[in-house]
Design a protein around this motif. Structure first.
Motif, PDB file in Angstrom:
ATOM      1  N   PHE B  45       0.813  -1.222   0.000  1.00 13.97           N
ATOM      2  CA  PHE B  45       0.000   0.000   0.000  1.00 13.97           C
ATOM      3  C   PHE B  45       0.847   1.273   0.000  1.00 13.97           C
ATOM      4  O   PHE B  45       0.586   2.191  -0.765  1.00 13.97           O
ATOM      5  CB  PHE B  45      -0.962  -0.009   1.195  1.00 13.97           C
ATOM      6  CG  PHE B  45      -2.131  -0.922   0.987  1.00 13.97           C
ATOM      7  CD1 PHE B  45      -3.288  -0.450   0.395  1.00 13.97           C
ATOM      8  CD2 PHE B  45      -2.068  -2.266   1.348  1.00 13.97           C
ATOM      9  CE1 PHE B  45      -4.375  -1.282   0.177  1.00 13.97           C
ATOM     10  CE2 PHE B  45      -3.146  -3.112   1.136  1.00 13.97           C
ATOM     11  CZ  PHE B  45      -4.299  -2.626   0.549  1.00 13.97           C
ATOM     12  N   LEU B  46       1.864   1.317   0.857  1.00  7.16           N
ATOM     13  CA  LEU B  46       2.607   2.576   1.006  1.00  7.16           C
ATOM     14  C   LEU B  46       3.496   2.876  -0.190  1.00  7.16           C
ATOM     15  O   LEU B  46       3.818   4.033  -0.451  1.00  7.16           O
ATOM     16  CB  LEU B  46       3.444   2.553   2.292  1.00  7.16           C
ATOM     17  CG  LEU B  46       2.643   2.496   3.596  1.00  7.16           C
ATOM     18  CD1 LEU B  46       3.584   2.361   4.788  1.00  7.16           C
ATOM     19  CD2 LEU B  46       1.761   3.731   3.758  1.00  7.16           C
ATOM     20  N   LEU B  51      -1.186   6.283  -4.086  1.00  6.59           N
ATOM     21  CA  LEU B  51      -1.681   6.507  -2.723  1.00  6.59           C
ATOM     22  C   LEU B  51      -0.866   7.556  -1.966  1.00  6.59           C
ATOM     23  O   LEU B  51      -1.062   7.765  -0.780  1.00  6.59           O
ATOM     24  CB  LEU B  51      -1.705   5.182  -1.946  1.00  6.59           C
ATOM     25  CG  LEU B  51      -2.800   4.201  -2.389  1.00  6.59           C
ATOM     26  CD1 LEU B  51      -2.645   2.856  -1.703  1.00  6.59           C
ATOM     27  CD2 LEU B  51      -4.188   4.779  -2.100  1.00  6.59           C
ATOM     28  N   LYS B  52       0.057   8.207  -2.654  1.00  3.42           N
ATOM     29  CA  LYS B  52       0.839   9.257  -1.986  1.00  3.42           C
ATOM     30  C   LYS B  52       0.136  10.614  -2.134  1.00  3.42           C
ATOM     31  O   LYS B  52      -0.568  10.857  -3.100  1.00  3.42           O
ATOM     32  CB  LYS B  52       2.249   9.314  -2.590  1.00  3.42           C
ATOM     33  CG  LYS B  52       3.097   8.082  -2.255  1.00  3.42           C
ATOM     34  CD  LYS B  52       4.558   8.300  -2.610  1.00  3.42           C
ATOM     35  CE  LYS B  52       5.325   6.982  -2.712  1.00  3.42           C
ATOM     36  NZ  LYS B  52       5.344   6.193  -1.468  1.00  3.42           N
ATOM     37  N   ALA B  96      -5.521  -3.490  10.189  1.00  2.00           N
ATOM     38  CA  ALA B  96      -4.435  -2.586   9.783  1.00  2.00           C
ATOM     39  C   ALA B  96      -4.956  -1.481   8.876  1.00  2.00           C
ATOM     40  O   ALA B  96      -4.671  -0.302   9.086  1.00  2.00           O
ATOM     41  CB  ALA B  96      -3.334  -3.378   9.081  1.00  2.00           C
ATOM     42  N   LEU B  97      -5.758  -1.860   7.866  1.00  6.66           N
ATOM     43  CA  LEU B  97      -6.143  -0.880   6.843  1.00  6.66           C
ATOM     44  C   LEU B  97      -7.153   0.143   7.338  1.00  6.66           C
ATOM     45  O   LEU B  97      -7.297   1.210   6.749  1.00  6.66           O
ATOM     46  CB  LEU B  97      -6.683  -1.596   5.607  1.00  6.66           C
ATOM     47  CG  LEU B  97      -5.564  -2.117   4.709  1.00  6.66           C
ATOM     48  CD1 LEU B  97      -6.108  -3.084   3.676  1.00  6.66           C
ATOM     49  CD2 LEU B  97      -4.848  -0.949   4.016  1.00  6.66           C
ATOM     50  N   SER B 104      -4.258   5.052   9.017  1.00  6.72           N
ATOM     51  CA  SER B 104      -4.058   6.495   9.178  1.00  6.72           C
ATOM     52  C   SER B 104      -2.948   7.016   8.284  1.00  6.72           C
ATOM     53  O   SER B 104      -2.968   8.173   7.882  1.00  6.72           O
ATOM     54  CB  SER B 104      -3.705   6.824  10.628  1.00  6.72           C
ATOM     55  OG  SER B 104      -4.798   6.599  11.453  1.00  6.72           O
ATOM     56  N   ALA B 105      -1.966   6.164   8.005  1.00 13.03           N
ATOM     57  CA  ALA B 105      -0.882   6.604   7.124  1.00 13.03           C
ATOM     58  C   ALA B 105      -1.410   6.812   5.710  1.00 13.03           C
ATOM     59  O   ALA B 105      -0.964   7.707   4.995  1.00 13.03           O
ATOM     60  CB  ALA B 105       0.248   5.578   7.125  1.00 13.03           C
ATOM     61  N   LEU B 106      -2.384   5.991   5.309  1.00  9.86           N
ATOM     62  CA  LEU B 106      -2.905   6.079   3.944  1.00  9.86           C
ATOM     63  C   LEU B 106      -3.905   7.223   3.792  1.00  9.86           C
ATOM     64  O   LEU B 106      -3.841   7.990   2.838  1.00  9.86           O
ATOM     65  CB  LEU B 106      -3.570   4.753   3.554  1.00  9.86           C
ATOM     66  CG  LEU B 106      -2.598   3.588   3.367  1.00  9.86           C
ATOM     67  CD1 LEU B 106      -3.365   2.276   3.272  1.00  9.86           C
ATOM     68  CD2 LEU B 106      -1.743   3.809   2.126  1.00  9.86           C
ATOM     69  N   ILE B 107      -4.842   7.311   4.723  1.00 10.78           N
ATOM     70  CA  ILE B 107      -5.841   8.390   4.665  1.00 10.78           C
ATOM     71  C   ILE B 107      -5.897   8.986   6.060  1.00 10.78           C
ATOM     72  O   ILE B 107      -6.617   8.503   6.938  1.00 10.78           O
ATOM     73  CB  ILE B 107      -7.231   7.873   4.219  1.00 10.78           C
ATOM     74  CG1 ILE B 107      -7.119   7.111   2.886  1.00 10.78           C
ATOM     75  CG2 ILE B 107      -8.195   9.041   4.071  1.00 10.78           C
ATOM     76  CD1 ILE B 107      -8.454   6.727   2.275  1.00 10.78           C
TER      77      ILE B 107
END
Lengths: 497, 497
Positions: B45-46, B51-52, B96-97, B104-107
């Protein structure tokens, strides 16, 4: 129910008040005259259609919010200029327009021109010579120039000796050369510096004849008065979004060999002569004045902010009905629940206590300032310690109290439309700026240790800490009869012990 | 220093660690295998350039932020579908997601499709019959329909009996007729309801044959699958900006004579027959299951959130230098100041304690769930009380701890780029949702009073509250020798007393 009708539960609560609310209002504001002046000022600003928000600001991007806020700030500044021209402004006008009541109602997330009025102008008044005041103040009051106050840096805030910005005097051109030699030396946080101000008072470490002299304030032009573009050697911009104070337009400032004339150093307390000779201030503690003034003003304003937060929570508690106490009866107003009372009532009480405290220290500050003007420094340490201590206590307690109020409104307190998020952002900031709270408490502790030693050696103490001498003379508390005097005595006894 | 280099102060602190950090990481995550699965998931994902964030989201308006977040949510959902197709998803994937770490890292401000995965799908699983699961779950897993969960109303939240939304069964057409008869009956808060979901599970007061039957869940289509416009009788939209969770897209829902087929009521626990006959659930406490599950999941996630906050504060304390302790030495890392240690260290400790607590109650929940499936309800009250109590304690303490961490970073903690404002918004919300904390503590108190009475009458108590029996049998504490066992015993003794 029409949208302008008062909720019947709220109306009934108001009618049940056991005291004269008008009398209380006069007391809160300092008398009927002040009340009427307040109403007049509010009418002048709040009724102006140009100062109303058509779209709630929460829906704006930071850029839109800034543009919206600076437009309103200009209207407010114009009105202020008119009031001033008519001789109708006084200290209460500025306190109101840049404080937590009228000021926040006009520009919820903070006026980007606030530091012009509350720091730039007062610093010229407090630290400029008469000639400098004549030169700069007319332009400043007319907003021909717009200023801010640049002291804190990216690397250093409350610890002033650590500031890295340098001002070196060049006697050949009779100019100061200002530099921020490292990234951590960049000025950071000044309100209005982001995009608004074209001048700043920059606090820098002064060097003349190659010798370090201490901190001094310099008036520096940041932007061209016509194009608003940065001047040569100036690197300036917005520091970015924050929890609150979202339209204060906090900025950063880098200086690279920026030259300002000798006369741009504010020289009331200390001077640099054309040849570079340095004349030290008669008393270095005089620079405490502005810091104390700002802290005292903050303490006063916090009571206003907390009164606002607890009023919102109290009104919500009167109109919200939830969870029957008696299963055979309809849902009560939530203020009927003991748990809700325990949340809201203490915050109302705190707002009133902070109000009394704020007025007390405001009067004390005015007295001590008068004594200082006459060269009497006796009460300066007491005043300094008290303003440090109360700034820390009232800001930390107010911020916590705002959150108690917000949480007492359940999910609705979480929404921007409750106004709690904005109030919390404004309030918690006070814990950090104008002297970080932990440092403030350490200063208080240092003072207390010092006076305790004085008391032990039999020296007389100033009124605020007299209770320490009393305890040392008589270490027995005696009987407790629950009178107000005894409760105060008990607090003093425990504190001294 | 190049931008990807590690600050030397930070590097030195890491090298000084007195324990094996890799071993600690494995312990935190539940073993080496889980660690590797986590790394693999994060990479998937990261590392995805789609997704950035090119622009920090703090600079966006709410509308821009929503559009940005829903675009990313769709990419995440597609990847999840692929993982699921390959049989590579499990409960950890969803935790996790949609949790405080990878999620939280993704959105940062919350996934607008979160409630589809964490409430809509699980409720169909938990409360739908096998036939209903077959009908709805395939569409839901494929995101052919997008759901949310609508229980809380503008007028009522934690007090479920007060909900006003009605579902009346019409036997002539074999449909339920759903209505929100007042403004306070409007559903309020469902995540993703604002603009994202096209279906919702609506919790309503059920009436059949004119008789009130209690709460029941109904699947209601909100929006047309092609045009995304609201269906007939549906009034739906966004509730507006909030302190945090800014892209969760919380919405409101009004229903006016909305008809859904008989089979849209989830009927695993209770049934309505075609003629309107009502079959009550065998055990009404079974509906506690989902509530307990969510609270237990929250407790686990809070330890993660607090670990994140205290890591930020600890790193800042290692790289920030300020205020000499010894005036002859350079400014130390601020973590050398005792006052800073007293701020940050306890928050790290709390994160670890909440981690252990979270794993303990997670295991207990899985055991109790297994017992419930076999009809054994013995430990349900204990499990309910413990999940209420720990939800309240860990959320209130975590929110306060996040603020301590933020304030320990001075002004820099006030900026959005510190990530503290987002973390605080996420954390303080937990104090209110899924059972308001004051109500949770009252539920705990009610349980304790009940078991105390049982203990007094000599009945055996369950393990969690066994200490009350111990105290009643032996009211003398005895000698204190400061061992870990004695400290635990002392806490139990004081609590029972």
């Amino acid at each position: 129910m029409p949208s302008n009708a008062v909720n019947p539960d709220l109306q009934r609560e108001r009618e049940k008040a056991s005291f004269n609310t008008q009398e209380f209002t006069y007391w809160w504001l300092g008398g009927k005259e002040k009340y009427e002046a307040k109403k007049k000022l509010e009418k002048l600003f709040l009724d102006d259609p140009e100062l109303k928000d058509e779209l709630p600001i929460s829906y704006m991007s930071p850029k839109e919010l800034y543009e919206h806020s600076v437009r309103k700030a200009v209207i407010i500044a114009k009105k202020l200029r008119e009031l001033r021209a008519d001789g109708e402004d006084d200290v209460d006008t500025y306190t109101a327009l840049f404080g937590g009541a009228l000021g926040s109602a006009l520009i919820k997330e903070g006026n980007p021109m606030m530091l012009h009025f509350v720091m730039f102008v007062p610093t010229i008044l407090g630290q400029g010579t008469v000639e400098q005041q004549i030169e700069w103040l007319t332009k400043a009051w007319n907003c021909n120039i717009l200023g801010t106050y640049a002291q804190t840096e990216l690397g250093h805030g409350t610890f002033l000796r650590g500031l890295e910005t340098r001002a070196e005097y060049d006697a050949t051109t009779q100019e100061f050369v200002l530099n921020t030699p490292t990234i951590s030396a960049y000025k950071w946080w000044p309100g209005g510096m982001g995009h608004t101000a074209n001048h700043a008072i920059v606090v820098a470490q002064l060097y003349t004849k190659g010798v370090f002299r201490g901190l001094a304030p310099f008036i520096v032009q940041l932007r061209d008065l016509e194009t608003h573009m940065p001047m040569l050697g100036i690197d300036v911009g917005d520091i970015g979004p924050k929890i609150g104070m979202k339209s204060v337009n906090n900025g950063y400032l880098g200086l690279k060999n920026v030259r300002v004339p000798l006369n741009n150093m504010l020289m009331k307390n200390q001077q640099v002569l054309p040849d570079g000779t340095y004349v030290a201030p008669k008393n270095s503690v005089l620079t405490y004045g502005t810091m104390m003034f700002v802290r005292v003003a903050l303490i006063r304003d916090l009571s206003q902010t907390l009164a606002k937060a607890s009023t919102i929570a109290m009104r919500y508690s009167a109109v919200r009905r939830q969870s029957p106490i008696d299963p055979n009866k309809p849902e009560p107003q939530i203020i009927e629940h003991t748990t809700q009372q325990l949340k809201v009532f203490p915050q109302i009480a705190k707002a009133i206590i902070f109000k009394i405290t704020g007025e007390h220290i405001w009067n004390m500050f005015n007295n001590v300032s008068g004594e200082l003007e006459q060269g009497n420094m006796d009460r300066l340490p007491e005043m300094h310690a008290l303003s440090c201590c109360l700034k820390a206590i009232t800001s930390a307690d107010s911020a916590a109290a705002v959150e108690v109020c917000r949480l007492s409104c359940g999910g609705h307190g979480y929404m921007d439309c409750s106004n709690f998020p904005t109030i919390y952002g404004m309030t918690t900031a006070v814990c950090t700026y104008e002297g970080e709270n932990t440092v403030m408490l350490l200063q208080t502790a240092r003072y207390l240790v010092k006076v305790y030693a004085q008391a032990l050696s039999g020296e007389p103490l100033v009124p605020t800490v007299q209770y320490i001498s009393d305890y040392i003379k008589n270490r027995e508390f005696g009987a407790f009869d629950c009178t107000l005097e005894q409760i105060v005595h008990a607090f003093q006894f425990v504190a001294a012990k």
